[in-house]
Scaffold this active site. Structure first.
Site, mmCIF file in Angstrom:
data_model
loop_
_atom_site.group_PDB
_atom_site.id
_atom_site.type_symbol
_atom_site.label_atom_id
_atom_site.label_comp_id
_atom_site.label_asym_id
_atom_site.label_seq_id
_atom_site.Cartn_x
_atom_site.Cartn_y
_atom_site.Cartn_z
ATOM 1 N N GLU A 348 -21.069 46.117 60.413
ATOM 2 C CA GLU A 348 -21.735 47.429 60.470
ATOM 3 C C GLU A 348 -23.068 47.255 59.740
ATOM 4 O OE1 GLU A 348 -19.535 50.489 58.454
ATOM 5 O OE2 GLU A 348 -20.736 52.127 59.250
ATOM 6 N N HIS A 372 -16.684 49.066 64.287
ATOM 7 C CA HIS A 372 -18.117 48.954 64.591
ATOM 8 C C HIS A 372 -18.475 47.611 65.250
ATOM 9 C CE1 HIS A 372 -18.994 52.755 62.668
ATOM 10 N NE2 HIS A 372 -18.313 52.353 61.612
HETATM 11 ZN ZN LIG Z 1 -15.417 53.892 59.551
#
Ligand SMILES: [Zn+2]
Length: 505
Positions: A348, A372
């Site tokens: 992320e 992510h």
């Molecule tokens: Zn999260």
């Protein structure tokens, strides 16, 4: 003389027609090559393997008309393209979107990436819970905290004021607006760090409030109701074990937390038979020291033995640029792997060759899914590895926008992932923090900004199927969920066609 002129003109005409034919042929060849190239891409896109039924094709046509109309506005004036606007400015207009209305009705299966304490709409807290008796507010270590108390003098961390009095002092409307601002990220932040600083404070503000047992029980019901209203039938919630309390000072054990949580889920299921269930993913701050991590791992392994169907596994939370890397924790995680499934947030990040390398560890540590994975398209080998081992990524586009990873979702890496048919599921991450509810806003952004103009129902169907296929449910539960989802899907198709008939009358 006359004859020779005719001969020359004829010759010129013949030459011209030959040249024209050659040019046409060439252009035909060119068009064929172009079509073939694009068709190859088209057939590799997420959902392209599905064959739509005749009913689905009719619904697809309706959807594509809606999609084209909305895209056309954006093509003419990109500031009309709602997914690319900051979410807090676009939300009310998204609510009016016909594509969004379609997606809200669509049975979306499961929501697999949501943080428990940011899962219900912020309105529920501001307009409902914060009006309850016994709620106090005060600043502890520079952060405004809310807590239910019988006697505020017993907690001497600060001078508490009842929220009722705060409302009297400031006026209800002004206080509610102020509270809403404390609990949401709806302004522009100068940097990713400042956005994360406020983001973390919000959880400190609400933690004690949600730990009050009656509120916790009601909160769980509310989280599930909002998902249910959004046509989501199953969820996996990331949380920490909370020590729940009552006003008389009673506190509840860690095992009680799971019992109370599960009982609230069961109560919801009994009044909403279409809802399939909930699983819990235990999350620990990614900056903890090795001893604290070991305690946390031991604790959740023990809880998993007691609540095997409820505890799905383990994850780390927090700003990935801070704290430790997965590699730092790898020796302990390799041990725990025997008893726990991992659901790591990883990649992320916008960096390259830095924090994004957590992706390599998440994959090698056999993460069941990855939260992510924003950085994965920079790592073709990791991407191949993930695809080969069928490790899906949980895509949460609005979160990525609010937390400043990706301003315009048309440039989100998930567009490439879908073009490569990499397995993905859509998550809403922390909807209350951006004043959202349910899962449909994220589906809308993915569908409008990350899929080509000609892609319709097959993508949405595949995303719903993925959310069941890649859930932590066991095989039998998945089969049951798929059957129930199929029924809901069939009803949805009929509803859309009926609605379209009515419009045509
Ligand atoms: Zn999260």
């Amino acid at each position: 003389m006359y004859k020779s002129v005719i001969a020359i003109v004829t010759l010129i005409l013949i030459i011209l027609s030959v040249v024209l034919a050659m040019l046409l042929n060439k252009s035909e060849d060119y068009c064929k090559k172009r079509d073939r190239l694009l068709a190859e891409e088209d057939s590799a896109f997420l959902g392209a393997n599905l064959t739509l039924t005749s009913t689905e094709l009719k619904v697809d046509k309706i959807l594509l008309e809606l999609k084209t109309t909305e895209l056309s506005l954006g093509y003419k004036n990109s500031s009309e393209f709602l997914p690319a606007l900051p979410f807090h400015r676009a939300k009310e207009r998204i609510d009016e979107s016909k594509v969004f209305g379609f997606i809200r009705k669509l049975p979306k299966g499961g929501s697999l990436h949501t943080h428990l304490l940011a899962a219900a709409s912020v309105d529920f807290l501001v307009k409902n819970i914060s009006y309850r008796d016994g709620l106090y507010g005060g600043e502890v270590n520079g952060v405004f905290k809310l807590k239910f108390m019988h006697d505020p003098l017993k907690d001497n961390r600060t001078k508490w004021t009842s929220v009722k009095d705060l409302r009297l002092q400031q006026g209800s409307q002004r206080f509610d607006q102020w509270l809403l601002e404390q609990l949401t990220l709806t302004q522009d932040f100068p940097s990713i760090e400042t956005a994360w600083t406020k983001f973390k404070r919000i959880f400190t503000t609400t933690y004690d409030l949600y730990s009050y047992k009656p509120v916790f029980q009601e909160y769980i019901q509310r989280v599930l109701q909002e998902l249910y209203d959004d046509n989501v039938m199953y969820t996996e919630l990331k949380g920490t074990i909370m020590i729940l309390y009552d006003l008389d000072g009673t506190t509840y054990s860690k095992q009680d937390f799971f019992r109370i949580f599960q009982a609230a889920v069961e109560e919801f299921k009994s009044s909403h038979p279409k809802f399939v269930g909930v699983r819990y993913i235990h999350s620990i701050y990614r900056g903890v020291d090795f001893d604290t991590l070991q305690q946390g791992l031991d604790e959740i392994i023990a809880m998993k033995k007691l609540f095997p169907d409820f505890v799905a596994g383990f994850d780390f939370v927090g700003f990935e640029e801070e704290g430790k890397t997965l590699l730092d924790y790898a020796p302990q995680l390799l041990q725990a792997q025997k008893y726990l499934r991992f659901f790591f947030h990883a990649g992320e990040s916008s960096w390259f060759g830095h924090t994004d390398l957590n992706l390599a560890d998440a994959l090698l540590l056999n993460s069941f899914r990855i939260g992510h994975g924003f950085a994965i398209t920079k790592h073709p080998k990791l991407l191949d590895f993930g695809k080969e081992h069928d490790i899906p990524l949980e895509i949460c586009p609005i979160s990525n926008q609010v937390l400043k990873l990706n301003e315009d979702p048309r440039n989100h890496p998930a567009a490439t992932l879908m073009a490569l048919n990499y397995p993905i599921v859509i998550g809403n991450d922390d909807p209350s923090i951006w004043n959202a509810t349910g899962l449909s806003y994220d589906w809308y952004v993915v569908f409008m900004a990350m899929t080509p103009k000609n892609k319709g129902l097959e993508v949405l169907k595949q995303l719903a199927i993925n959310s069941i296929r890649y859930s932590a449910m066991d095989k039998e539960e998945k089969n049951d969920a798929m059957k129930r989802w199929q029924q809901q899907w069939n009803n949805f198709l009929i509803d859309i066609l009926l609605q379209d008939d009515k419009r045509g009358l």
